[in-house]
Design an enzyme around this catalytic site. Structure first.
Site, PDB file in Angstrom:
ATOM      1  N   THR A 178      23.801   0.709  44.223  1.00 34.40           N
ATOM      2  CA  THR A 178      23.117   1.988  44.186  1.00 34.40           C
ATOM      3  C   THR A 178      21.776   1.718  44.831  1.00 34.40           C
ATOM      4  O   THR A 178      21.279   0.608  44.767  1.00 34.40           O
ATOM      5  CB  THR A 178      22.911   2.443  42.724  1.00 34.40           C
ATOM      6  OG1 THR A 178      24.176   2.516  42.093  1.00 34.40           O
ATOM      7  CG2 THR A 178      22.226   3.784  42.638  1.00 34.40           C
ATOM      8  N   THR A 229      20.137   2.033  38.178  1.00 31.54           N
ATOM      9  CA  THR A 229      21.286   1.373  38.800  1.00 31.54           C
ATOM     10  C   THR A 229      21.991   0.544  37.734  1.00 31.54           C
ATOM     11  O   THR A 229      21.346  -0.182  36.994  1.00 31.54           O
ATOM     12  CB  THR A 229      20.856   0.463  39.969  1.00 31.54           C
ATOM     13  OG1 THR A 229      21.958  -0.393  40.305  1.00 31.54           O
ATOM     14  CG2 THR A 229      19.664  -0.403  39.612  1.00 31.54           C
ATOM     15  N   GLY A 230      23.302   0.677  37.657  1.00 27.63           N
ATOM     16  CA  GLY A 230      24.027  -0.100  36.668  1.00 27.63           C
ATOM     17  C   GLY A 230      25.325   0.574  36.299  1.00 27.63           C
ATOM     18  O   GLY A 230      25.873   1.347  37.091  1.00 27.63           O
ATOM     19  N   GLY A 232      27.210   3.196  35.272  1.00 28.97           N
ATOM     20  CA  GLY A 232      26.867   4.609  35.222  1.00 28.97           C
ATOM     21  C   GLY A 232      27.239   5.295  33.927  1.00 28.97           C
ATOM     22  O   GLY A 232      26.508   6.158  33.438  1.00 28.97           O
TER      23      GLY A 232
END
Lengths: 314, 314
Positions: A178, A229-230, A232
């Site tokens: 992302t 970011t990660g 989701g």
């Protein structure tokens, strides 16, 4: 213009978090990522230095990251089971908390630009799929053919995923591709933008946190701008971006306390990832619970920071 | 079972907010809406009385409202430009803040059931369009043909909208057709569910707040469960449902203060709508800034409330 030029501004960008370890990166790869983050940071910084808006700055920084095949967003988006890209993006303007987002779009060159068009030229916040693309055509945003997106690296990854009959989901992948940016401009406005290419060999029309206001993207003037970011699904369920701002607004926590606390709730729930965040004074926080996060920041005092690993610059 | 049967529980349902005025409703219409809300409330209450979960109760209540052609959700969903339905729904379980949602699905008989399947049988939170329907087929949920959805009333509305060349958008429509339920069960668990049929003659793949965690739907044990109805774009930008919970968690506000404050931010931003909310003690709040909201509540002391207009039961 002089006032704006003298005013304090701040900017941070990220290119994804995950299992990014010093031992598994070549010096060449590392240099390429650092250089790419620097280019994105400078694209946004130039706008802020010239007295431009936080919204223009985060859009410009994210466009650079979308166009760079290193990152899983825009051009570098991973390919789904049909060999196509399916991208999500959002922008949020802290002035009046306006937002625009798109999900599950293909062939749009810069989803972040389309997200901004949704915010500024439609009565809606979130458009998905073919409908979002039809709106993009009406708006005259740039489209790109498969040759733009089908980079050698992503074709190789899809072939491997298909050979292994594996859907590389965000939640099982070591890297959460992302990109995002957050900024404070000289006029005191905050803005955030996030863009992603999703999962290799994916199906089921899954939408992650990037285009969801309050999950992967959030901005409110006087409080903070956040891009995540990660994994989701955890960001959506825990409303990570909104939670950081809520802790500042209602619990009196400062940016760093609020961002660290939100990442602790992510860790406690079993999720992985990180955020970049900036407050109304230009303080920047970039906490994450993964081994690394591609990130860069330009602080109000002019100090520049570009980092990848957990112990970088700490 | 005895403990659960003796435990306190609470339940509320809504069938949409908007320009619903006493002067423009016939006694027959009014009686039909009140009866329909009562049936939905009783469907959920039966589960709670028998010691069932808040999650089962909100799902059962919303299924009743989806199956009733009076409400713009499930069977009563409005028709898009192609004469088809395009529905959104979400469920959230306050235990561990798990969530499931679907957007832009057609031909699924009960979107709320599919949303729960996403939560319990996929690693994801939000699935959209054809992918969400493919997941539903794998899961064996009930599908329905056009004859189920194309009720006489909705065909008439679409014909009128086409004649007037009008897209009836939520933001310009006097009524925001959404249904929802929130519950506290005897074990102290909270849950919320929301479902909607969107806009007559719509296009562009617009997704509203109903399937967005923190916007139109939210639940967290120990805090509150919330379901919203109104101009979805405002609910998304202001993260209305999450904001109510955040005010309780971080600012020490009670349910009523928090819900009223969130509706004030909606009013200040120029948006219209309302919420139903229940807290961990079974208190229920149902504020809205429109002339009316179809709503019903069963309080922990057994008191039942069924209301439509702003001055109903006040």
């Amino acid at each position: 213009m002089t006032a704006a030029a003298e005013a304090r501004f701040a900017l941070a960008v990220h290119g994804g978090a995950g299992t990014i370890r010093r031992a598994s990166m070549t010096a060449k790869d590392e240099a390429a990522y650092r250089a790419a983050l620097d280019v994105a940071l400078e694209a946004g910084a130039k706008i802020l230095r010239d007295g431009g808006s936080a919204l223009d700055a985060v859009e410009a920084a994210v466009v650079v990251l979308e166009d760079d095949p290193l990152f899983n967003a825009g051009r570098g988006s991973v390919l789904n089971a049909e060999g196509r890209v399916e991208m999500d993006a959002a922008v949020m303007d802290g002035r009046g908390r306006k937002a625009g987002a798109v999900a599950a779009v293909g062939s749009v060159r810069n989803p972040v630009i389309l997200a901004r068009r949704v915010m500024e030229h439609s009565p809606h916040v979130l458009l998905v799929g073919a409908g979002a693309e039809a709106f993009g055509k009406e708006q005259g945003v740039a489209f790109a053919g498969p040759e733009w997106f089908r980079t050698e690296r992503r074709i190789r990854e899809l072939d491997r995923a298909k050979r292994e009959k594996k859907i590389r989901l965000d939640h099982s992948s070591p890297k959460f591709g992302t990109v995002g940016a957050v900024a404070l401009d000289g006029a005191g406005n905050l803005a955030a933008a996030t863009s992603t290419g999703g999962m290799t060999n994916k199906r089921w029309g899954r939408v992650g946190d990037s285009p969801i206001v309050g999950a992967g993207t959030y901005a409110a003037n006087g409080v903070a701008a956040i891009s995540g970011t990660g994994e989701g699904e955890y960001f959506i369920r825990l409303t990570i971006a909104r939670d950081i701002a809520a802790r500042m607004e209602y619990a009196g926590q400062n940016l760093n306390e609020a961002a660290e606390a939100a990442i602790r709730t992510l860790t406690d729930a079993g999720g992985a990832g990180g955020v970049i965040a900036v407050d109304a004074e230009g303080n920047i926080a970039m906490p994450f619970n993964t081994p690394g996060m591609y990130r860069a920041a330009l602080h109000p005092d002019g100090r520049k920071e570009i980092a990848i690993y957990g112990d970088d610059g700490r």
